[in-house]
Write a protein that holds these residues in place. Structure first.
Motif, PDB file in Angstrom:
ATOM      1  N   ARG A  30     -13.438  20.698  -8.258  1.00 38.16           N
ATOM      2  CA  ARG A  30     -12.233  21.372  -8.765  1.00 38.16           C
ATOM      3  C   ARG A  30     -11.666  22.361  -7.748  1.00 38.16           C
ATOM      4  NH1 ARG A  30     -15.317  21.172 -13.505  1.00 38.16           N
ATOM      5  NH2 ARG A  30     -16.099  23.285 -13.167  1.00 38.16           N
ATOM      6  N   ILE A  31     -12.462  22.769  -6.782  1.00 40.57           N
ATOM      7  CA  ILE A  31     -11.958  23.609  -5.703  1.00 40.57           C
ATOM      8  C   ILE A  31     -11.136  22.730  -4.765  1.00 40.57           C
ATOM      9  CG2 ILE A  31     -12.617  24.986  -3.688  1.00 40.57           C
ATOM     10  CD1 ILE A  31     -15.005  25.952  -5.199  1.00 40.57           C
ATOM     11  N   GLY A  32      -9.967  23.200  -4.380  1.00 40.02           N
ATOM     12  CA  GLY A  32      -9.036  22.396  -3.590  1.00 40.02           C
ATOM     13  C   GLY A  32      -9.645  21.865  -2.302  1.00 40.02           C
ATOM     14  N   PHE A  33      -9.170  20.693  -1.877  1.00 39.23           N
ATOM     15  CA  PHE A  33      -9.683  20.053  -0.666  1.00 39.23           C
ATOM     16  C   PHE A  33      -9.496  20.953   0.553  1.00 39.23           C
ATOM     17  CE2 PHE A  33      -9.595  17.384   3.054  1.00 39.23           C
ATOM     18  CZ  PHE A  33     -10.570  16.427   2.814  1.00 39.23           C
ATOM     19  N   LYS A  34      -8.384  21.699   0.596  1.00 41.90           N
ATOM     20  CA  LYS A  34      -8.121  22.532   1.771  1.00 41.90           C
ATOM     21  C   LYS A  34      -9.200  23.591   1.954  1.00 41.90           C
ATOM     22  CE  LYS A  34      -5.045  25.825  -0.592  1.00 41.90           C
ATOM     23  NZ  LYS A  34      -3.678  26.406  -0.606  1.00 41.90           N
ATOM     24  N   TYR A  35      -9.762  24.092   0.861  1.00 43.59           N
ATOM     25  CA  TYR A  35     -10.824  25.085   0.981  1.00 43.59           C
ATOM     26  C   TYR A  35     -12.095  24.459   1.545  1.00 43.59           C
ATOM     27  CZ  TYR A  35      -7.860  28.090  -1.897  1.00 43.59           C
ATOM     28  OH  TYR A  35      -6.831  28.846  -2.374  1.00 43.59           O
ATOM     29  N   TRP A  36     -12.410  23.237   1.112  1.00 47.72           N
ATOM     30  CA  TRP A  36     -13.604  22.571   1.623  1.00 47.72           C
ATOM     31  C   TRP A  36     -13.428  22.181   3.086  1.00 47.72           C
ATOM     32  CZ3 TRP A  36     -17.854  23.353  -0.745  1.00 47.72           C
ATOM     33  CH2 TRP A  36     -17.913  23.445  -2.130  1.00 47.72           C
ATOM     34  N   ALA A  37     -12.235  21.718   3.451  1.00 47.57           N
ATOM     35  CA  ALA A  37     -11.993  21.388   4.862  1.00 47.57           C
ATOM     36  C   ALA A  37     -12.115  22.628   5.735  1.00 47.57           C
ATOM     37  CB  ALA A  37     -10.612  20.753   5.019  1.00 47.57           C
ATOM     38  N   ARG A  38     -11.588  23.747   5.239  1.00 47.04           N
ATOM     39  CA  ARG A  38     -11.705  25.012   5.972  1.00 47.04           C
ATOM     40  C   ARG A  38     -13.163  25.437   6.089  1.00 47.04           C
ATOM     41  NH1 ARG A  38      -8.885  29.406   2.778  1.00 47.04           N
ATOM     42  NH2 ARG A  38      -7.045  28.140   3.180  1.00 47.04           N
ATOM     43  N   ALA A  39     -13.939  25.227   5.017  1.00 49.41           N
ATOM     44  CA  ALA A  39     -15.365  25.569   5.058  1.00 49.41           C
ATOM     45  C   ALA A  39     -16.109  24.708   6.068  1.00 49.41           C
ATOM     46  CB  ALA A  39     -15.968  25.405   3.668  1.00 49.41           C
ATOM     47  N   ALA A  40     -15.759  23.418   6.149  1.00 51.86           N
ATOM     48  CA  ALA A  40     -16.407  22.531   7.117  1.00 51.86           C
ATOM     49  C   ALA A  40     -16.133  22.993   8.549  1.00 51.86           C
ATOM     50  CB  ALA A  40     -15.932  21.095   6.914  1.00 51.86           C
ATOM     51  N   GLU A  41     -14.887  23.371   8.838  1.00 53.31           N
ATOM     52  CA  GLU A  41     -14.569  23.890  10.168  1.00 53.31           C
ATOM     53  C   GLU A  41     -15.382  25.146  10.462  1.00 53.31           C
ATOM     54  OE1 GLU A  41     -12.945  22.796  12.604  1.00 53.31           O
ATOM     55  OE2 GLU A  41     -11.792  21.136  11.761  1.00 53.31           O
ATOM     56  N   THR A  42     -15.541  25.989   9.453  1.00 53.75           N
ATOM     57  CA  THR A  42     -16.260  27.237   9.642  1.00 53.75           C
ATOM     58  C   THR A  42     -17.716  26.999  10.009  1.00 53.75           C
ATOM     59  OG1 THR A  42     -14.822  28.483   8.153  1.00 53.75           O
ATOM     60  CG2 THR A  42     -17.047  29.338   8.480  1.00 53.75           C
ATOM     61  N   ILE A  43     -18.402  26.146   9.248  1.00 54.70           N
ATOM     62  CA  ILE A  43     -19.824  25.969   9.510  1.00 54.70           C
ATOM     63  C   ILE A  43     -20.064  25.186  10.802  1.00 54.70           C
ATOM     64  CG2 ILE A  43     -20.482  26.208   7.091  1.00 54.70           C
ATOM     65  CD1 ILE A  43     -20.629  23.245   6.818  1.00 54.70           C
ATOM     66  N   HIS A  44     -19.139  24.307  11.182  1.00 55.11           N
ATOM     67  CA  HIS A  44     -19.293  23.631  12.481  1.00 55.11           C
ATOM     68  C   HIS A  44     -19.182  24.638  13.616  1.00 55.11           C
ATOM     69  CE1 HIS A  44     -17.932  21.349  16.045  1.00 55.11           C
ATOM     70  NE2 HIS A  44     -18.813  20.460  15.615  1.00 55.11           N
ATOM     71  N   HIS A  45     -18.208  25.533  13.515  1.00 54.49           N
ATOM     72  CA  HIS A  45     -18.063  26.580  14.528  1.00 54.49           C
ATOM     73  C   HIS A  45     -19.324  27.445  14.594  1.00 54.49           C
ATOM     74  CE1 HIS A  45     -16.052  29.835  16.812  1.00 54.49           C
ATOM     75  NE2 HIS A  45     -16.762  30.629  16.034  1.00 54.49           N
TER      76      HIS A  45
END
Length: 547
Positions: A30-45
């Motif tokens: 239910r959390i928007g896709f943009k938040y998960w995509a942003r989280a993925a970028e964060t943890i990769h960094h």
């Protein structure tokens, strides 16, 4: 550093423990896709930074979490088939082969370290764990399960408290961020050079096989202006330290001085054209040219550095010598320089510095220190003043990086957004993500105004904060209410009960009540994990059209 610091995090974690922890995050479609995509970028960094710092356990954890999120969850998100989502997931999937390769490389090292720990006698292991539990019991119990600190078992580090070493933390971060900017500048420069043979017009047709000097120079200057933080669309604010000026960065050139290295004169690469004749030796070295026996070869290092040697003189050469370079020698001098008798040993490597968690969540999860520029809030209010006069909210993203297990906010990004009297919704999320990727930034939180309300977290704010905090527990929300007192606050969700309750909440109204109290708390120091610093500089990037 006291004696308790040496025992904190002394037990290494196994690969299985790290993978289990990597999988243990609250996925909610239910959390928007943009938040998960942003989280993925964060943890990769974060994974790349931990690798650079040599923190193998934490790097393995976050990179494994990245692969799990991208491969198992994002592809099944309800919004995954929308055009914006498909565009955002492509670069995330493209990194997967490299991430898996890194995981396979790191896992044996983690297992070897854990096996070494198991080989210790039962008495030694019990003593280490007992000592940790006896020292500030609650903190040590959490720290022994913190992979960011467990690395000290094989890679000793100075584990410091950010509260007591705030100036040191900011100073180290500024130096590291400056180094990363230069590294990024070189990378961008290399990409431009590789693309010189693929110049295309607006229709995608190749119009030039090679870039001429003028065009290359223009693009290089454009790169310098962007990377050296010119004032076209970003402004640097720093009260006590000088920002990096364009003139401080030197691009690589063929004239860069390098230390003298030995290479046999006959193994040098072939050079077009006639070779210059070597200098003639002094007269006292003249020999009968008809002799069949050639003279002995001169000393190799002196031959390459200064020409053939001169016979030693009874008087020693008294000019000072440096360990890294040979001194200049004038052929008119009577005494030649002498080489040092011994090559000086390499300086001992400095002990790594890492900052212990500033606090822990209610469930024991560590919260890294977050450093916030003290002037950022005032600058944001200036940018939002037009909206505030109209009674409209406005938001900005708090972006930065991690250094030595601490987070530093270095950018205030104003995204495209739709603003009302009670809400502000970001738009064109991909442009902000592109900016963060190009500048190696992660989203650490957000800031927004309440022009007509007091300083608090509304139900809409709480659900928005859940999207930030679900993969980064340190993420913060700053609320500014210029018409009331208190006029601002720094907040985070509790966990539990705040984050799990909001993730399970299925109500969709803009404003709705919640049946649970204590959903969020103050995140500012001393109670929280956020420190304000006057010495920390930041930049503003306004992505709104027309700004």
């Amino acid at each position: 550093m006291n004696s308790t610091d040496l025992t904190v995090g002394s037990r290494p974690m196994s690969a299985k423990e790290l993978t289990d922890r990597a999988r243990a995050f609250d996925w909610n479609p239910r959390i928007g896709f943009k938040y998960w995509a942003r989280a993925a970028e964060t943890i990769h960094h974060e994974g790349q930074v931990y690798l650079r710092e040599g923190n193998v356990p934490q790097a393995y954890l976050v990179l494994f979490r990245y692969s799990t999120l991208v491969l198992e969850y994002l592809v099944n998100h309800p919004e995954a088939k929308e055009p914006e989502a498909r565009k955002a997931i492509k670069p995330l999937q493209k990194r997967i082969p490299r991430v898996i390769e890194l995981l396979e490389t790191l896992r044996p090292e983690i297992e070897d370290t854990y096996e070494e720990w198991l080989k210790l006698s039962e008495t030694q292991r019990k003593r280490a764990v007992t000592t940790s539990l006896d020292s500030s019991a609650l903190y040590a119990r959490h720290a022994d399960n913190d992979p960011a600190l467990s690395w000290s078992y094989t890679s000793p580090a100075n584990i410091l408290d950010a509260k007591d070493y705030q100036d040191l933390a900011v100073d180290l971060a500024k130096k590291e961020m400056k180094r990363r900017r230069r590294e990024t500048a070189v990378s961008v420069d290399d990409r431009r050079r590789r693309n010189t043979g693929r110049i295309k017009d607006n229709d995608g047709r190749v119009v030039s096989q090679y870039m001429d000097d003028d065009e290359l120079r223009r693009q290089m200057e454009a790169t310098r202006r962007q990377l050296d933080r010119s004032d076209d669309y970003r402004t640097v604010f720093d009260e006590e330290s000088d920002p990096v000026r364009p003139s401080t960065y030197l691009y690589p050139s063929i004239n860069r001085p390098e230390p003298v290295q030995y290479q046999h004169p006959y193994s040098q690469p072939r050079v077009e054209g006639p070779r210059p004749q070597p200098p003639r030796p002094p007269k006292e070295w003249d020999i009968d040219r008809s002799s069949a026996i050639p003279p002995p070869l001169p000393d190799k290092i002196l031959y390459l550095a200064r020409g053939p040697p001169i016979p030693p003189s009874p008087q020693p050469y008294k000019a000072p010598l440096e360990s890294s370079t040979l001194p200049d020698f004038d052929s008119t001098q009577e005494q030649p320089p002498t080489l040092p008798a011994k090559v000086p040993a390499e300086p001992a490597k400095e002990k790594r510095v890492t900052f212990r968690p500033a606090a822990y969540l209610e469930n024991g999860e560590p919260l890294r220190p977050v450093f916030l520029p003290s002037t950022l809030r005032q600058k944001f209010l200036q940018l939002a003043s037009a909206n505030t006069r109209k009674g409209l909210e406005m938001c900005g993203m708090l972006c930065g990086t991690t250094v030595n297990n601490a987070l530093f906010i270095s950018h205030l990004i104003i995204p495209e957004q739709k603003c009302t009297s009670d809400t502000c919704e970001t738009e064109n999320e991909s442009s902000m993500l592109d900016f963060c990727i190009e500048n190696n930034l992660i989203v650490i939180g957000w800031i927004h105004t309440h022009p007509t309300q007091t300083c608090f977290m509304s139900s809409r704010d709480l659900h928005t904060q859940a999207g930030y905090q679900v993969m980064m527990p340190e993420a913060i929300a700053i609320v500014c209410a210029p018409q009331y007192e208190p006029s601002w606050g720094i907040f985070r969700l509790t966990n539990p009960p705040g984050l799990p309750h909001l993730l399970s909440c299925q109500r969709t109204e803009t404003f709705h009540p919640h049946s649970v109290d204590n959903l969020y708390v103050d995140a500012g120091n001393p109670a929280g994990h956020v420190y304000e610093s006057k010495a920390l500089e930041f930049e503003v990037c306004d992505l709104r059209p027309g700004f």
